[in-house]
Design a protein around this motif. Structure first.
Motif, mmCIF file in Angstrom:
data_model
loop_
_atom_site.group_PDB
_atom_site.id
_atom_site.type_symbol
_atom_site.label_atom_id
_atom_site.label_comp_id
_atom_site.label_asym_id
_atom_site.label_seq_id
_atom_site.Cartn_x
_atom_site.Cartn_y
_atom_site.Cartn_z
ATOM 1 N N GLY A 95 0.751 -1.244 0.000
ATOM 2 C CA GLY A 95 0.000 0.000 0.000
ATOM 3 C C GLY A 95 0.783 1.298 0.000
ATOM 4 N N HIS A 96 2.101 1.241 -0.113
ATOM 5 C CA HIS A 96 2.919 2.450 -0.227
ATOM 6 C C HIS A 96 3.903 2.282 -1.371
ATOM 7 C CE1 HIS A 96 1.560 3.794 3.719
ATOM 8 N NE2 HIS A 96 2.116 4.955 3.432
ATOM 9 N N ALA A 131 -0.253 4.774 -1.748
ATOM 10 C CA ALA A 131 -0.691 4.244 -3.048
ATOM 11 C C ALA A 131 -2.210 4.354 -3.152
ATOM 12 C CB ALA A 131 -0.227 2.808 -3.206
ATOM 13 N N GLU A 132 -2.697 5.581 -3.229
ATOM 14 C CA GLU A 132 -4.135 5.788 -3.342
ATOM 15 C C GLU A 132 -4.612 5.307 -4.701
ATOM 16 O OE1 GLU A 132 -5.455 9.698 -1.996
ATOM 17 O OE2 GLU A 132 -3.512 9.891 -0.985
ATOM 18 N N GLN A 133 -5.744 4.622 -4.690
ATOM 19 C CA GLN A 133 -6.291 3.918 -5.842
ATOM 20 C C GLN A 133 -6.174 4.672 -7.172
ATOM 21 O OE1 GLN A 133 -7.411 0.834 -5.232
ATOM 22 N NE2 GLN A 133 -7.866 0.390 -7.355
ATOM 23 N N ASP A 134 -6.747 5.845 -7.263
ATOM 24 C CA ASP A 134 -6.870 6.497 -8.562
ATOM 25 C C ASP A 134 -5.723 7.423 -8.932
ATOM 26 O OD1 ASP A 134 -9.309 5.227 -8.855
ATOM 27 O OD2 ASP A 134 -10.426 6.897 -7.991
ATOM 28 N N TRP A 136 -2.201 7.310 -7.614
ATOM 29 C CA TRP A 136 -0.829 6.993 -7.244
ATOM 30 C C TRP A 136 0.150 7.169 -8.394
ATOM 31 C CZ3 TRP A 136 2.201 3.253 -9.395
ATOM 32 C CH2 TRP A 136 1.558 2.204 -10.080
ATOM 33 N N GLN A 137 -0.251 6.835 -9.622
ATOM 34 C CA GLN A 137 0.687 6.952 -10.743
ATOM 35 C C GLN A 137 1.045 8.423 -10.985
ATOM 36 O OE1 GLN A 137 -1.824 4.181 -13.217
ATOM 37 N NE2 GLN A 137 0.184 3.714 -14.036
#
Length: 159
Positions: A95-96, A131-134, A136-137
């Motif tokens: 998650g990170h 690493a937020e769903q929408d 993170w990239q």
């Protein structure tokens, strides 16, 4: 060695491990020789600008890019930006996103975290990005660019 005295082989040894598909699908380009040629060309990209040129060429030649090709070009962009800041890893465990940097032990980590944003944590070994769903990239590219701008700023202070 390069201008920063980092041997090219050390700059190349970076681990990018992100959970996104990154390949050229056989149903998009069925001919193996052409796919291999494109992999070679994509692997040799050295600048973010060259990624945009390649993306446009692929669009012009083959039509809409599959998400896996977008993922491949995204990971090359991450690699280029990470190499510019001498990162050794860009990985996403639990998650990170972790951007591992060898020089964090000797910087003001608290100030760096404040500069990068309240959601960012900086340890002795890495910069941690949620690493937020929408987003993170996008957030990862933003942080890599901020770190690169900060390094360039420090270099101009030294000159």
């Amino acid at each position: 060695p390069t201008e920063d005295n980092t041997p090219a082989s050390a700059r190349e040894r970076i681990i990018i491990d992100l959970p996104i598909p990154a390949y050229i699908p056989t149903d998009w380009i069925p001919e193996m020789a052409l796919r291999l040629q494109l992999y070679r060309r994509i692997g040799n990209i050295q600048t973010v600008e060259d990624i945009e040129v390649m993306k446009q060429e692929l669009l012009d030649r083959f039509g809409q890019l599959p998400s896996a090709v977008d993922g491949l070009l995204y990971q090359i962009e991450v690699k280029i930006l990470a190499q510019a800041i001498n990162a050794s890893h860009v990985i996403m465990p639990r998650g990170h996103i972790l951007v591992k940097l060898p020089y964090l032990a000797s910087v003001d980590r608290e100030a760096l975290a404040l500069d990068l944003g309240e959601d960012i944590e900086v340890t002795r070994t890495d910069v941690q990005i949620p690493a937020e769903q929408d987003i993170w990239q996008w957030r990862l590219l933003d942080i890599l660019n901020q770190l690169h701008e900060g390094i360039q700023l420090e270099a101009t202070k030294v000159d």
